[in-house]
Design an enzyme around this catalytic site. Structure first.
Site, PDB file in Angstrom:
ATOM      1  CE  LYS A  80      -0.816  -0.254   4.903  1.00  0.00           C
ATOM      2  NZ  LYS A  80      -1.370  -1.299   6.033  1.00  0.00           N
ATOM      3  NE  ARG A  89      -5.710  -1.204  12.084  1.00  0.00           N
ATOM      4  CZ  ARG A  89      -4.661  -1.235  10.979  1.00  0.00           C
ATOM      5  NH1 ARG A  89      -4.408   0.051  10.595  1.00  0.00           N
ATOM      6  NH2 ARG A  89      -4.251  -2.280  10.324  1.00  0.00           N
TER       7      ARG A  89
HETATM    8  C1  LIG Z   1      -0.441  -1.642   6.537  1.00  0.00           C
HETATM    9  C2  LIG Z   1      -0.641  -2.804   7.264  1.00  0.00           C
HETATM   10  C3  LIG Z   1       0.713  -3.635   7.706  1.00  0.00           C
HETATM   11  C4  LIG Z   1       2.116  -2.877   7.373  1.00  0.00           C
HETATM   12  O1  LIG Z   1       2.497  -2.273   8.207  1.00  0.00           O
HETATM   13  P1  LIG Z   1       4.072  -1.611   8.096  1.00  0.00           P
HETATM   14  O2  LIG Z   1       4.302  -0.898   9.360  1.00  0.00           O
HETATM   15  O3  LIG Z   1       4.277  -0.831   6.838  1.00  0.00           O
HETATM   16  O4  LIG Z   1       4.977  -2.714   8.057  1.00  0.00           O
HETATM   17  C5  LIG Z   1       0.451  -4.744   8.202  1.00  0.00           C
HETATM   18  N1  LIG Z   1      -0.783  -5.390   8.422  1.00  0.00           N
HETATM   19  C6  LIG Z   1      -1.741  -4.485   8.301  1.00  0.00           C
HETATM   20  C7  LIG Z   1      -3.170  -5.265   8.654  1.00  0.00           C
HETATM   21  C8  LIG Z   1      -1.509  -3.425   7.717  1.00  0.00           C
HETATM   22  O5  LIG Z   1      -2.839  -2.728   7.581  1.00  0.00           O
END
Ligand SMILES: *Cc1c(COP(=O)(O)O)cnc(C)c1O
Length: 357
Positions: free
Chosen positions: A35, A128
């Protein structure tokens, strides 16, 4: 065309392979989170070339952009009921916490003649996503494992995103023990215990990741070469794989204090200024419309960011090492948030360095 996002694919491949090896040494597989760069296929390809065979994103539209790449696809955000067909079509598995959604995924998978994988999310305290209660999670696992067109692959947790809770032996240990309890109830082991994101990397580095955790979802550590529990740089990784280039449209000497009665700026804030006398300033043609409120860091010496409005980045260039003029380009390092915003802006072009072609 400026502004542009320059992406070094060779450096990203290197970072991906470092993360893959670090995880491998602890028996952990990685899903690379796409993302941060809006799932641009060429960037994902570089990460796959680094040795990571699974891609993950929060948006099903991003997973669709990756559909021709040979990798497992994981949907990160709890799917919307209104998108289950798309999720089943473009993702091999998804993170879930709601029975209604899992049932809808099962129904959609049946219609598409597929089996969709489910990872149940448990909330370890970050508040969350995830089921909050252990019995409730086990109950959900029991019901999920009885469905025909979804397959219960495992459980997972997410930390350091909302509540800023840092993963440790205790909270991730709870996840492992919950996985064991779930396995006993449903009568078979879970394939995946997904222990978080780039904030779990420090536990791996220190050899403290609870055994049993065998999967991580990693974005930031690959893209920025930093772990996200403490914001530390990871050794032998590249930190500026993504850079913003912006072009100067005005260079002028001006006072450092605005003149007149102070009201609110374009974003409803009352600004504060320090009087430093007359300074040489510049405006770069890029703004909050492109990088939102996220941090940029000038990569040229002696440049200071004074602020930004929707389409202007205001700089103090008095101490710049070279004499800057209109038309000159400046490079900026990006926070993860800025990267995310810039790669989705239609006003920003993309340039790749290195890679296969
Ligand atoms: C965005 C996201 C990640 C990745 O997080 P980073 O800090 O970029 O490694 C992992 N798990 C979920 C559920 C996310 O939404």
């Amino acid at each position: 065309m400026n502004p542009k996002l320059t992406i070094n694919l060779d450096q990203l491949k290197h970072n991906a392979s470092k993360i893959a090896l670090l995880c491998q040494s602890a028996g952990v597989t990685v899903s690379a989170v796409t993302k941060g760069f809006c799932a641009m296929p060429r960037v994902a390809e570089a990460i796959i070339a680094g040795g990571i065979k699974s891609l993950a994103d929060s948006r099903v539209n991003n997973l669709r952009r990756l559909c021709t790449l040979e990798a497992e696809k994981l949907m990160l955000r709890i799917p919307m009921l209104s998108e289950v067909e798309m999720v089943v079509h473009y993702a091999d598995l998804s993170l879930n916490s709601e029975w209604d959604t899992i049932r809808a995924l099962d129904f959609a998978a049946g219609k598409q003649n597929r089996v969709h994988g489910i990872i149940l999310m448990f909330d370890l305290g970050d508040l969350r996503e995830g089921v909050f209660n252990r019995e409730e999670l086990i109950e959900l696992a029991k019901k999920t494992s009885m469905l025909d067109n979804v397959s219960l692959k495992g459980i997972g947790a997410n930390l350091t995103c909302f509540g800023a809770i840092i993963p440790d032996e205790q909270n991730l240990g709870q996840l492992v023990s919950l996985a064991e309890e779930t396995a006993r109830t449903i009568g078979h082991d879970l394939e995946i215990i997904s222990g978080g994101n780039s904030s779990s990397i420090y536990l791996l580095q220190e050899g403290r990741l609870p055994s049993g955790i065998n999967h991580l979802r990693i974005g930031e550590a690959i893209l920025s070469g930093t772990e996200s529990a403490f914001g530390r740089r990871l050794p032998d990784m590249y930190h500026y794989c993504f850079q913003l280039t912006a072009e100067l449209v005005e260079v002028r000497k001006k006072p450092s204090l605005p003149i007149g009665t102070v009201g609110k700026d374009a974003f409803d804030q009352v600004p504060h200024f320090v009087d430093r006398g007359i300074r040489k300033r510049a405006i770069a043609a890029v703004g909050k419309q492109d990088f939102a409120n996220h941090n940029l860091k000038p990569l040229n010496q002696g440049i200071e960011i004074l602020g930004s409005s929707s389409d202007h980045l205001i700089l103090d260039i008095t101490d710049a090492e070279r004499d800057l003029r209109v038309g000159d380009e400046l490079a900026f390092a990006l926070s993860y948030g800025a990267m995310l915003a810039l790669s989705t802006s239609d006003y920003v072009s993309t340039r790749f360095i290195g890679g296969a072609c």
